[in-house]
Scaffold this motif. Structure first.
Motif, PDB file in Angstrom:
ATOM      1  N   ALA A  98       0.829  -1.123  -0.092  1.00  0.00           N
ATOM      2  CA  ALA A  98       0.081  -0.089   0.119  1.00  0.00           C
ATOM      3  C   ALA A  98       0.943   1.307   0.146  1.00  0.00           C
ATOM      4  CB  ALA A  98      -0.919  -0.043   1.101  1.00  0.00           C
ATOM      5  N   LEU A  99       2.208   0.951   0.634  1.00  0.00           N
ATOM      6  CA  LEU A  99       2.725   2.187   0.832  1.00  0.00           C
ATOM      7  C   LEU A  99       3.496   2.471  -0.789  1.00  0.00           C
ATOM      8  CD1 LEU A  99       4.005   4.414   2.980  1.00  0.00           C
ATOM      9  CD2 LEU A  99       5.858   2.797   3.257  1.00  0.00           C
ATOM     10  N   ARG A 100       3.711   1.273  -1.203  1.00  0.00           N
ATOM     11  CA  ARG A 100       4.241   1.530  -2.477  1.00  0.00           C
ATOM     12  C   ARG A 100       3.584   2.167  -3.447  1.00  0.00           C
ATOM     13  NH1 ARG A 100       6.432  -4.290  -2.220  1.00  0.00           N
ATOM     14  NH2 ARG A 100       8.816  -3.916  -1.793  1.00  0.00           N
ATOM     15  N   ILE A 101       2.143   1.621  -3.484  1.00  0.00           N
ATOM     16  CA  ILE A 101       1.212   2.752  -4.445  1.00  0.00           C
ATOM     17  C   ILE A 101       1.128   4.030  -4.135  1.00  0.00           C
ATOM     18  CG2 ILE A 101      -1.226   2.635  -5.153  1.00  0.00           C
ATOM     19  CD1 ILE A 101      -1.294  -0.365  -4.346  1.00  0.00           C
ATOM     20  N   ALA A 102       1.065   4.454  -2.845  1.00  0.00           N
ATOM     21  CA  ALA A 102       0.910   5.842  -2.582  1.00  0.00           C
ATOM     22  C   ALA A 102       2.189   6.613  -3.031  1.00  0.00           C
ATOM     23  CB  ALA A 102       0.644   5.864  -0.876  1.00  0.00           C
ATOM     24  N   ILE A 103       3.322   6.220  -2.630  1.00  0.00           N
ATOM     25  CA  ILE A 103       4.598   6.817  -2.884  1.00  0.00           C
ATOM     26  C   ILE A 103       4.650   6.968  -4.530  1.00  0.00           C
ATOM     27  CG2 ILE A 103       7.129   6.319  -3.025  1.00  0.00           C
ATOM     28  CD1 ILE A 103       7.045   5.418  -0.197  1.00  0.00           C
ATOM     29  N   GLY A 104       4.442   5.704  -5.328  1.00  0.00           N
ATOM     30  CA  GLY A 104       4.418   5.693  -6.662  1.00  0.00           C
ATOM     31  C   GLY A 104       3.588   6.763  -7.141  1.00  0.00           C
ATOM     32  N   ILE A 105       2.481   7.053  -6.704  1.00  0.00           N
ATOM     33  CA  ILE A 105       1.510   7.940  -7.193  1.00  0.00           C
ATOM     34  C   ILE A 105       1.943   9.444  -6.909  1.00  0.00           C
ATOM     35  CG2 ILE A 105      -0.761   9.035  -6.971  1.00  0.00           C
ATOM     36  CD1 ILE A 105      -1.914   5.970  -6.273  1.00  0.00           C
ATOM     37  N   VAL A 106       2.287   9.705  -5.878  1.00  0.00           N
ATOM     38  CA  VAL A 106       2.899  10.979  -5.285  1.00  0.00           C
ATOM     39  C   VAL A 106       3.825  11.324  -6.223  1.00  0.00           C
ATOM     40  CG1 VAL A 106       4.237  12.051  -3.635  1.00  0.00           C
ATOM     41  CG2 VAL A 106       2.054  10.893  -2.852  1.00  0.00           C
ATOM     42  N   ALA A 107       4.980  10.253  -6.562  1.00  0.00           N
ATOM     43  CA  ALA A 107       6.073  10.449  -7.406  1.00  0.00           C
ATOM     44  C   ALA A 107       5.924  11.127  -8.841  1.00  0.00           C
ATOM     45  CB  ALA A 107       7.040   9.256  -7.424  1.00  0.00           C
ATOM     46  N   ILE A 108       5.096  10.204  -9.381  1.00  0.00           N
ATOM     47  CA  ILE A 108       4.574  10.378 -10.752  1.00  0.00           C
ATOM     48  C   ILE A 108       3.923  11.626 -11.039  1.00  0.00           C
ATOM     49  CG2 ILE A 108       3.182   9.850 -12.694  1.00  0.00           C
ATOM     50  CD1 ILE A 108       3.541   6.904 -11.803  1.00  0.00           C
ATOM     51  N   ALA A 109       2.914  12.155  -9.914  1.00  0.00           N
ATOM     52  CA  ALA A 109       2.359  13.479  -9.880  1.00  0.00           C
ATOM     53  C   ALA A 109       3.232  14.586  -9.707  1.00  0.00           C
ATOM     54  CB  ALA A 109       1.492  13.449  -8.868  1.00  0.00           C
ATOM     55  N   GLY A 110       4.178  14.236  -8.835  1.00  0.00           N
ATOM     56  CA  GLY A 110       5.409  15.189  -8.919  1.00  0.00           C
ATOM     57  C   GLY A 110       6.157  15.620  -9.983  1.00  0.00           C
ATOM     58  N   VAL A 111       6.538  14.613 -10.539  1.00  0.00           N
ATOM     59  CA  VAL A 111       7.346  14.704 -12.026  1.00  0.00           C
ATOM     60  C   VAL A 111       6.633  15.476 -13.037  1.00  0.00           C
ATOM     61  CG1 VAL A 111       8.390  13.371 -13.908  1.00  0.00           C
ATOM     62  CG2 VAL A 111       8.850  12.858 -11.473  1.00  0.00           C
ATOM     63  N   LEU A 112       5.285  15.106 -13.012  1.00  0.00           N
ATOM     64  CA  LEU A 112       4.358  15.746 -14.059  1.00  0.00           C
ATOM     65  C   LEU A 112       4.234  17.147 -13.838  1.00  0.00           C
ATOM     66  CD1 LEU A 112       1.561  13.008 -14.736  1.00  0.00           C
ATOM     67  CD2 LEU A 112       3.622  13.365 -16.214  1.00  0.00           C
ATOM     68  N   VAL A 113       3.854  17.470 -12.474  1.00  0.00           N
ATOM     69  CA  VAL A 113       3.973  19.001 -12.363  1.00  0.00           C
ATOM     70  C   VAL A 113       4.979  19.581 -12.344  1.00  0.00           C
ATOM     71  CG1 VAL A 113       3.496  20.495 -10.261  1.00  0.00           C
ATOM     72  CG2 VAL A 113       2.105  18.609 -10.512  1.00  0.00           C
ATOM     73  N   SER A 114       6.138  19.173 -12.459  1.00  0.00           N
ATOM     74  CA  SER A 114       7.496  19.405 -12.621  1.00  0.00           C
ATOM     75  C   SER A 114       7.766  20.053 -13.898  1.00  0.00           C
ATOM     76  CB  SER A 114       8.425  18.853 -11.896  1.00  0.00           C
ATOM     77  OG  SER A 114       8.538  18.671 -10.368  1.00  0.00           O
ATOM     78  N   VAL A 115       7.361  18.954 -14.778  1.00  0.00           N
ATOM     79  CA  VAL A 115       7.560  19.316 -16.113  1.00  0.00           C
ATOM     80  C   VAL A 115       6.691  20.282 -16.762  1.00  0.00           C
ATOM     81  CG1 VAL A 115       7.158  18.242 -18.522  1.00  0.00           C
ATOM     82  CG2 VAL A 115       8.270  16.724 -16.768  1.00  0.00           C
ATOM     83  N   ALA A 116       5.517  20.461 -16.270  1.00  0.00           N
ATOM     84  CA  ALA A 116       4.796  21.767 -16.311  1.00  0.00           C
ATOM     85  C   ALA A 116       5.380  23.098 -15.838  1.00  0.00           C
ATOM     86  CB  ALA A 116       3.498  21.412 -15.888  1.00  0.00           C
ATOM     87  N   PHE A 117       5.890  22.859 -14.669  1.00  0.00           N
ATOM     88  CA  PHE A 117       6.512  24.128 -14.202  1.00  0.00           C
ATOM     89  C   PHE A 117       7.814  24.428 -14.987  1.00  0.00           C
ATOM     90  CE2 PHE A 117       9.730  26.097 -11.232  1.00  0.00           C
ATOM     91  CZ  PHE A 117       8.757  26.863 -10.467  1.00  0.00           C
ATOM     92  N   THR A 118       8.575  23.527 -15.475  1.00  0.00           N
ATOM     93  CA  THR A 118       9.605  24.045 -16.158  1.00  0.00           C
ATOM     94  C   THR A 118       9.341  24.821 -17.593  1.00  0.00           C
ATOM     95  OG1 THR A 118       9.890  21.852 -17.263  1.00  0.00           O
ATOM     96  CG2 THR A 118      11.375  22.125 -15.216  1.00  0.00           C
ATOM     97  N   ARG A 119       8.235  24.716 -18.028  1.00  0.00           N
ATOM     98  CA  ARG A 119       7.655  25.302 -19.312  1.00  0.00           C
ATOM     99  C   ARG A 119       7.493  26.651 -18.971  1.00  0.00           C
ATOM    100  NH1 ARG A 119       6.451  21.993 -23.212  1.00  0.00           N
ATOM    101  NH2 ARG A 119       5.932  19.436 -22.789  1.00  0.00           N
ATOM    102  N   THR A 120       7.644  27.156 -17.629  1.00  0.00           N
ATOM    103  CA  THR A 120       7.711  28.765 -17.439  1.00  0.00           C
ATOM    104  C   THR A 120       8.962  29.023 -17.219  1.00  0.00           C
ATOM    105  OG1 THR A 120       7.789  28.342 -14.920  1.00  0.00           O
ATOM    106  CG2 THR A 120       5.233  28.235 -16.173  1.00  0.00           C
ATOM    107  N   SER A 121       9.048  30.314 -16.804  1.00  0.00           N
ATOM    108  CA  SER A 121      10.394  30.853 -16.699  1.00  0.00           C
ATOM    109  C   SER A 121      10.906  31.141 -15.269  1.00  0.00           C
ATOM    110  CB  SER A 121      10.442  32.472 -17.212  1.00  0.00           C
ATOM    111  OG  SER A 121       9.566  33.184 -16.397  1.00  0.00           O
ATOM    112  N   HIS A 122      10.044  30.344 -14.138  1.00  0.00           N
ATOM    113  CA  HIS A 122      10.405  30.247 -12.729  1.00  0.00           C
ATOM    114  C   HIS A 122      11.271  29.360 -12.475  1.00  0.00           C
ATOM    115  CE1 HIS A 122       7.249  33.402 -12.360  1.00  0.00           C
ATOM    116  NE2 HIS A 122       6.247  32.572 -13.109  1.00  0.00           N
ATOM    117  N   THR A 123      12.078  29.653 -11.378  1.00  0.00           N
ATOM    118  CA  THR A 123      12.799  28.488 -10.720  1.00  0.00           C
ATOM    119  C   THR A 123      12.706  28.615  -9.245  1.00  0.00           C
ATOM    120  OG1 THR A 123      14.804  29.136 -12.347  1.00  0.00           O
ATOM    121  CG2 THR A 123      15.070  28.109 -10.221  1.00  0.00           C
TER     122      THR A 123
END
Length: 253
Positions: A98-123
């Motif tokens: 159960a912990l693996r599933i939760a961590i995997g979801i959080v990790a993927i969501a974080g990466v996708l949000v980060s990719v969207a963030f990098t399309r802006t000029s912010h750091t």
């Protein structure tokens, strides 16, 4: 125990994981997490990954020493150490799958949000970002042996230069994994893999060969390729963790 054929396959995985770790600064746990779980079982997988990550990253240190950002490493490492204790305690109370599933979801969501963030000029690289990233990396690594996707998230939002990232994460993983091993021995002493000496030697040899090969090709990888490799590995790693958790829950049902 481990038989010679399984050891050969495990050594091949260590070679690939070591090359990834040297070239982009992460990937060892992503590659070895599922492999170690299959070879040694889910309980022994975390200490096994920690041991070989320490060996591989230690071998890389002489070749990357000049590029290490010690200040940023400290920002991430200081919160990661207490978080690793929390991760171990959570792992004792929450079903691993159960912990693996939760961590995997959080990790993927974080990466996708980060990719969207990098399309802006912010750091995003202030004290809060570094402390939060360190807490997440340390906790996830200790709980299920997978902290690399969170490194990927931080690297993307902070726009960390891949060459410096690859160098800095080697001493970071050496220290954090040594601390995690010591904490695990105190808090969760069961499950240490019982391998013969030749198995430890063979797997360590694969890390040596992987390090030598990676040093020869690391400078040929462009920054753009390194960044997208970080994204791909982080997403794949999170997916594998989720699938492993789902299979585990289905098997125990």
């Amino acid at each position: 125990m481990i038989d010679p054929v399984t050891l050969l396959l495990y050594a091949a995985a260590i070679f690939v994981a070591t090359v990834s770790q040297r070239v982009i600064g992460l990937g060892f746990g992503l590659v070895m997490g599922p492999v170690s779980a299959i070879v040694a079982g889910p309980i022994a997988a975390v200490p096994l990954n920690c041991i070989f990550a320490v060996i591989a990253c230690s071998l890389m240190l002489p070749g990357v020493w000049r590029d290490i950002d010690w200040r940023r490493m400290t920002w991430l490492l200081v919160p990661a150490i207490p978080a690793s204790v929390a991760g171990l305690l959570v792992a004792r109370m929450v079903p691993t799958d159960a912990l693996r599933i939760a961590i995997g979801i959080v990790a993927i969501a974080g990466v996708l949000v980060s990719v969207a963030f990098t399309r802006t000029s912010h750091t995003l690289d202030g004290a809060t970002t570094r402390i939060g990233s360190g807490l997440a990396i340390g906790g996830f690594n200790a709980a299920v042996g997978v902290g690399a996707p969170l490194v990927g998230v931080y690297a993307l939002v902070s726009r960390w230069e891949p060459r410096i990232l690859a160098a800095t994460m080697q001493p970071f993983w050496v220290i954090l994994n040594l601390v995690t091993l010591a904490e695990r021995q105190l808090l969760v002493p069961d499950g240490f893999p019982e391998w013969p000496w030749w198995a430890w030697l063979g797997a360590s040899g694969a890390a040596v060969v992987g390090t030598l090969f990676a040093h020869r090709i690391a400078h040929r990888i462009s920054a753009g390729v390194a960044r997208w490799t970080i994204v791909a590995l982080s997403v794949v790693g999170g997916t594998v963790v989720i699938v492993t958790g789902v299979i585990g829950l289905a098997g125990g049902a």
